[in-house]
Design an enzyme around this catalytic site. Structure first.
Site, mmCIF file in Angstrom:
data_model
loop_
_atom_site.group_PDB
_atom_site.id
_atom_site.type_symbol
_atom_site.label_atom_id
_atom_site.label_comp_id
_atom_site.label_asym_id
_atom_site.label_seq_id
_atom_site.Cartn_x
_atom_site.Cartn_y
_atom_site.Cartn_z
ATOM 1 N N LYS A 9 0.834 -1.199 0.000
ATOM 2 C CA LYS A 9 0.000 0.000 0.000
ATOM 3 C C LYS A 9 0.880 1.265 0.000
ATOM 4 C CE LYS A 9 -4.001 -2.313 2.131
ATOM 5 N NZ LYS A 9 -5.085 -2.212 3.148
ATOM 6 N N PHE A 57 -15.988 2.901 6.589
ATOM 7 C CA PHE A 57 -14.597 3.272 6.337
ATOM 8 C C PHE A 57 -14.239 3.319 4.851
ATOM 9 C CE2 PHE A 57 -14.745 -1.329 7.275
ATOM 10 C CZ PHE A 57 -14.198 -1.846 6.113
ATOM 11 N N ARG A 85 -1.408 -14.265 4.158
ATOM 12 C CA ARG A 85 -2.198 -13.672 5.254
ATOM 13 C C ARG A 85 -1.447 -13.789 6.578
ATOM 14 N NH1 ARG A 85 -6.723 -10.577 3.801
ATOM 15 N NH2 ARG A 85 -7.394 -10.879 5.939
ATOM 16 N N THR A 91 -5.589 -7.307 10.339
ATOM 17 C CA THR A 91 -5.926 -6.024 9.701
ATOM 18 C C THR A 91 -5.515 -4.833 10.570
ATOM 19 O OG1 THR A 91 -7.859 -7.160 8.792
ATOM 20 C CG2 THR A 91 -7.840 -4.751 8.645
ATOM 21 N N ARG A 102 2.462 -6.311 9.292
ATOM 22 C CA ARG A 102 1.679 -5.216 9.868
ATOM 23 C C ARG A 102 2.151 -4.876 11.283
ATOM 24 N NH1 ARG A 102 -4.052 -7.244 7.259
ATOM 25 N NH2 ARG A 102 -4.157 -5.767 5.523
ATOM 26 N N ASN A 112 -2.163 0.242 6.705
ATOM 27 C CA ASN A 112 -1.724 -1.058 7.226
ATOM 28 C C ASN A 112 -0.838 -1.816 6.239
ATOM 29 O OD1 ASN A 112 -3.719 -1.933 5.504
ATOM 30 N ND2 ASN A 112 -4.971 -2.928 7.065
ATOM 31 N N HIS A 115 -1.979 -5.477 1.407
ATOM 32 C CA HIS A 115 -3.245 -6.166 1.156
ATOM 33 C C HIS A 115 -2.931 -7.589 0.734
ATOM 34 C CE1 HIS A 115 -7.050 -7.397 -0.695
ATOM 35 N NE2 HIS A 115 -6.284 -7.881 -1.663
#
Ligand code: ATP
Ligand code: MG
Length: 137
Positions: A9, A57, A85, A91, A102, A112, A115
């Site tokens: 991100k 959000f 993951r 998250t 993260r 964060n 993705h």
């Protein structure tokens, strides 16, 4: 053998974390099958996260995702979806397992850092959203 979509991100790209993050995937046995740096637009980010359109959000999520360039990747390997993951962590970075991407890098639930697709169907859809078949090697 499985494929999953990963995005670094804008907060990860702007802080020069591309190498650190890709290195974690490679060390865990995932292979980069496709990769590019792109600038999302309100339309592409909104469509990509379309499943969250009605969530409170959504607007913040889209604004954040278009705040700077991202790196999109198709990762390939055994159990790639779950493995990615696990490497990402939860998250909310406050809840992310120690040593996860993260936990180590993310500043907030918005920023964060990464993705990852959450299942086989979304993985296939998300990879096709960004890559043509001949771009995945
Ligand atoms: P991603 O889809 O980005 O990999 P995720 O699968 O862990 O993250 P999702 O539930 O799909 O989480 O939410 C997508 C994104 O929306 C999250 O990465 C986060 O930035 C944002 N988000 C999710 N839940 C919240 C929330 N309760 N408050 C604020 N932002 C949220
Ligand atoms: Mg998700």
């Amino acid at each position: 053998m499985e494929r999953t979509l990963s995005i670094i991100k804008p907060d990860g790209v702007s802080r020069n974390l591309i190498g650190d993050i890709v290195s974690r995937f490679e060390k865990a046995g995932l292979r980069v099958a496709a990769m590019k740096k792109i600038q999302l637009t309100e339309k592409t980010a909104g469509d990509f996260y379309g499943v969250h359109r009605e969530r409170p959000f959504f607007k913040d999520l889209v604004s954040f995702m278009i705040s700077g360039p991202v790196v999109v990747m198709a990762l390939e390997g055994d159990n790639a979806i779950a493995k990615n993951r696990e490497l990402m962590g939860a998250t909310n970075p406050k809840e992310a397992a120690p040593g996860s991407i993260r936990a180590d890098f993310a500043e907030s639930i918005d920023a964060n850092t990464v993705h990852g697709s959450d299942g086989p169907d979304t993985a296939a859809e998300e990879i096709a959203f960004f890559f043509r078949p001949d771009e995945i090697l």
